[in-house]
Each structure stands twice: as structure tokens, then as C-alpha cells.
Write an enzyme that holds these catalytic residues in place. Structure first.
Site, short mmCIF file in Angstrom:
data_model
loop_
_atom_site.label_atom_id
_atom_site.label_comp_id
_atom_site.label_asym_id
_atom_site.label_seq_id
_atom_site.Cartn_x
_atom_site.Cartn_y
_atom_site.Cartn_z
CG HIS A 1 -2.01 -1.02 1.16
ND1 HIS A 1 -3.33 -0.69 0.98
CD2 HIS A 1 -1.98 -2.37 1.22
CE1 HIS A 1 -4.07 -1.79 0.96
NE2 HIS A 1 -3.26 -2.82 1.11
CG ASP B 1 0.22 9.58 0.87
OD1 ASP B 1 0.11 8.39 1.21
OD2 ASP B 1 -0.47 10.50 1.36
#
Ligand code: F6P
Length: 480
Positions: free
Chosen positions: A165, A377
Site C-alpha cells: 500500500h 504517499d
């Protein structure tokens, strides 16, 4: 041995539930947590006979497996010491900063690594015990990088997927990790390895060659020899949100009314800027506050009365870098409001809290510009939530090029958050953008998020895993 075996098993650090109390008999009482992963996987779990293996979020709490919302949940127990060494230590003191391009300095401790390997084995054993013959097992994220290979060693019959992720760093950074070879070999236990961005997959393929001496061809990695020879596929599968669910929530009249009320409660400013993040050093909150401070000081906003609402939800508070960040952010906010506020007016509204989804939707609807200015991110789902919430086709997304979402959300105003002048310019542009332009951009963004929602993400990944993993592209990544 459990009485029933499962055809689909998800393995994640956390179970998709929050403890909300205890029963009269002292048993823990859980409620499904509202995360995107569970929204995507719950229907698959229900239709395919699924089990979810994960930590319940508190020390020494395991107990028996239980059913919740049609899902079979299997708690993995972690002691207080293991939480310190595996979760706060190796996962969030080493891998998290390393994988986010060393924004904070990673620490390398052998006892953290030992705890990480031990806990990963416990997760692998728990998953192996639940999986039926030939089942599909989907392992999630950087906390469990060793689980795919540990699982394969015990259960070669399984079809194993792994999804990362968070970003996967370039080899110059990844190679700092003393256990780099074991990490790469751990992940290569999977048949399909998914990443958020193409660049993450490319970085991983390079790490396979350099750290593990593997041969790659295009997006495939060849591992093992003779009869044990296998091919692992590494490709991008950008995660998303329950876009329709979010849009429906933001269309609720109560939420629309709440958005108007928020504006009034903020003193009816000319413009509202919004930041919504876990309080994490990767999110660029300090840079954002500095940018806003300069905008206030150099008069670039003209005579507009602009407020910044910054939601910073508490996160990993026992890790020192997070505690330090909180102190720094709160000092900056205090100074900024002290220097620029007046009686009854403050430029920054800082909320160190988590809010329910309907309040978040109201904040998104109220915000003239959303600032997603992360330094690094994996994806950033807040950017996608903002877009999904804007059923009025209004609002501007200011988005960091260092967030995975930038690969998809091209109509955002893209920024380099390290470039304070550039980010100031982007905010001024966002606040001055003509309505027709805002509408054109937001419609295109909404279409993208609606068509690429989290359900499609899960379907694409699991489809590729079943097909023997021949998804997406065949771009050559080069040889060692
Ligand atoms: O983005 C990575 C991630 O681990 C998510 O899976 C999770 O929701 C979030 O960070 C919060 O992390 P934690 O489980 O450490 O609170």
C-alpha cells in the site's frame, strides 16, 4: 485445526474491526471499521467464503475467531513487547521511513527485525491454518513482507497475492536495509505483487535483481531452479475508495446542511482551505503550514479572508518521530494563530481528532480547495474522497506530485510541496480559478474516481491473480 476452511483469506496487520466495548461476559465487542479495504473486500469475503487474519489492535488480545458482518475474523495475538518491536519498531520505525524516501531517519535494530520475522511467521501460520486446498490468500502491506514466502513454504498449493500500500523506494535507498535480500525473497513468495504506481513496481523489480540476484523480464521475475522454478508478476494496481458510497453520503441533505453550518461556524470566510491527514511526517503538514504562513504574511491572498482547517488524526503516538511531529505542528499552529489571529478570528483551525465519515464529507463539501501536499504517499485516499464528495462539481484539488494519486488525477493542480513558492502559486491559482474551469476539472476527476473505484481495484487484482497474473503492461524493466 479450525472446523471450517476458507477459499479466500485476507492477511493484514489489522482486523477490519474496532473494539467498541465488552459484553456482560467480558468478551470483546467489535464493530466493522469504515476503511476502504474492508469495503472492497467484504463482498468478496461474503460471496467466496472468506476469512480475515489480523491483529485486533491491543496487546495480548486474541481469543477465538469470530464472525462479524458476514466475515470470519481470526485474531492474531501480539504481546506488548511485540507491538513495540514489530509494529512500532520494525514496521513504523524502520520500513515506513525507509519506504517513504527517508523523510525521517530509519533505525536499524536487530531485535526489531527478529520480532518482525517471528510475528510474520505467526501471521503466516494463522493464514495457513484457515486456507482450504488451493485457496487464494491476499497478503497486505509492509508490515507483512515476509508472509508470502513463509506461507508458500508451508502451503505450496495456495495462490498468493501481495499488495504494497505504500511506496517502494529506489534501490539506492532500499539497499540501506540490512535485511534487504530476505525482504525481497519474502515478497517473492507471492504469485502476483501489486503496487500503487508503475514506478513502485519498477523499483521493486530492480531490487529483485540487485538484492536477490533474480532475473527479470518485463514485469516478471523468475525465481527458483529446476522443478521449483516460478514466475512472479509485479504490476501497478492503484487502490481507490468506495466512490459511489462517498458520493451518496455527501449528497445527504443533512451533510449538505452541515457543510453550510461549518462555513458559518468558521466565521463565513471568503475561502476555506482544507487539509486532512493522519498526523504523519510523510504528509507535509509542516511545509503546508509554512506555505500558508507566507501567504498570510506577503499579502498574496489580497484582502480575502482565508482559513485553513487542518484535521490531523492521531496516529502511532508512541513512536518518537510522531510525538515530535505533534509538538512541532502544534507549536507552528500556535505561533501562526498568535501572530495573525484577532479576537474572534483565527486563520488555522487545527483539529487533532478523528471524525466520522459524514463530518468528513461535510468538510470536503465546505472546502474551496483541498490541500493534499504529501512529501511522499503511496496513494492518498483523501484526495479521492474529496473528489467523490464534490457532487456539485466545485472545489479545487491541490495535489502533490509525490502522492500516488497524481498518476491518475491529472486535472488537479499539481505541486512539489518542497517548493514553497510553487505551492503558494498553486493555492492562489486554486482560489482564483474561474467557476467554469473548476467545474471542467472536477467533472473529469470525478469520472476517473467513479470509474476506478475500490471494487474495481479488488476485482482487477484478484482477476489477475487467478489468470496467472497477466494484467496491465508488459513494459521491459531491463535485466540485471
Ligand atoms: O497506508 C498504510 C497504512 O498502514 C494503512 O494500511 C493504515 O490504514 C494506515 O497506514 C494507518 O496505520 P496504522 O495501522 O499503523 O494505524
Amino acid at each position: 485445526m479450525p472446523s471450517q476452511l476458507y477459499d479466500f483469506v485476507v492477511v493484514a496487520n489489522r482486523l477490519p474491526v474496532d473494539k467498541v466495548g465488552t459484553t456482560d461476559d467480558g468478551e470483546p465487542l467489535y464493530e466493522t471499521s469504515p476503511g476502504g479495504l474492508v469495503t472492497a473486500l467484504a463482498p468478496v469475503m461474503r460471496s467466496q467464503h472468506g476469512a480475515w487474519v489480523g491483529w485486533a489492535g491491543a496487546p495480548d488480545e486474541a481469543g477465538d475467531a469470530f464472525d462479524s458482518d458476514g466475515m470470519h475474523l481470526v485474531p492474531v495475538e501480539l504481546s506488548a513487547q511485540e507491538i513495540e518491536d514489530y509494529y512500532e519498531g520494525m514496521a513504523n520505525g524502520t520500513l515506513w521511513p525507509l519506504f517513504h524516501d527517508v523523510i525521517a531517519a530509519p533505525e536499524y535494530h536487530r531485535h526489531w527485525w527478529d520480532a518482525y520475522a517471528k510475528v510474520n511467521r505467526r501471521f503466516a501460520e494463522a493464514a495457513a491454518a484457515q486456507a482450504a486446498e488451493g485457496a487464494t490468500v491476499w497478503v497486505q502491506d509492509y508490515q507483512l513482507l515476509l508472509v508470502p514466502m513463509m506461507l508458500r513454504e508451508q502451503r505450496p498449493d495456495l495462490r498468493i497475492g501481495f499488495f504494497n500500500h505504500i511506496p517502494f523506494p529506489g534501490y539506492e535507498i532500499f539497499s540501506q536495509l540490512p535485511w534487504r535480500k530476505r525482504v525481497v525473497e519474502g515478497v517473492l513468495g507471492a504469485d502476483l505483487v501489486g503496487f500503487q504506481r508503475r514506478s513502485d513496481a519498477t523499483n521493486f523489480l530492480r531490487a529483485c535483481r540487485r538484492a536477490a540476484g533474480a532475473t527479470t523480464r518485463g514485469s516478471h521475475v523468475h525465481v527458483g531452479h529446476g522443478e521449483g522454478r516460478r514466475t512472479v508478476h509485479a504490476a501497478p494496481f492503484p487502490i481507490s475508495i468506495d466512490a459511489r458510497g462517498f458520493e451518496a453520503l455527501a449528497s445527504d441533505p443533512a451533510v449538505i446542511e452541515r457543510a453550510a453550518q461549518v462555513r458559518t461556524e468558521l466565521g463565513d470566510p471568503d475561502a476555506i482551505l482544507l487539509g486532512v491527514d493522519r498526523l504523519d511526517y510523510t504528509k507535509g503538514i509542516r511545509h503546508r503550514l509554512s506555505t500558508f504562513k507566507e501567504l498570510l504574511e506577503d499579502g498574496a491572498l489580497g484582502d480575502k479572508r482565508v482559513v485553513l482547517v487542518q484535521v490531523a488524526s492521531p496516529s502511532r503516538e508512541r513512536v518518537k518521530a510522531y510525538a515530535d511531529l505533534r509538538d512541532e505542528v502544534e507549536l507552528i499552529v500556535g505561533r501562526l494563530n498568535g501572530d495573525h489571529g484577532t479576537v474572534g478570528w483565527q486563520p488555522v483551525h487545527y483539529l487533532h481528532q478523528s471524525f466520522p465519515r459524514d463530518e468528513m464529507a461535510a468538510l470536503y463539501l465546505a472546502a474551496d480547495a483541498m490541500l493534499v501536499t504529501a512529501l511522499r504517499d503511496g496513494m492518498n485516499l483523501v484526495a479521492k474522497e474529496y473528489v467523490a464528495a464534490r457532487h456539485d462539481d466545485d472545489g479545487v484539488l491541490v495535489l502533490s506530485e509525490f502522492a500516488g494519486a497524481a498518476d491518475e488525477l491529472h486535472q488537479a493542480v499539481l505541486v512539489n510541496p518542497h517548493d514553497i513558492d510553487g505551492t503558494k502559486g498553486a493555492i492562489v491559482e486554486a482560489l482564483g480559478m474561474p467557476k467554469a474551469e473548476r467545474r471542467r476539472r472536477m467533472r473529469a476527476l470525478r469520472r476517473r474516481v467513479r470509474e476506478h473505484d475500490v471494487e474495481r481495484w479488488a476485482r482487477d487484482f484478484l482477476g489477475a491473480l487467478q489468470d496467472g497474473a497477466h494484467a496491465h503492461d508488459e513494459e521491459p524493466a531491463g535485466q540485471a
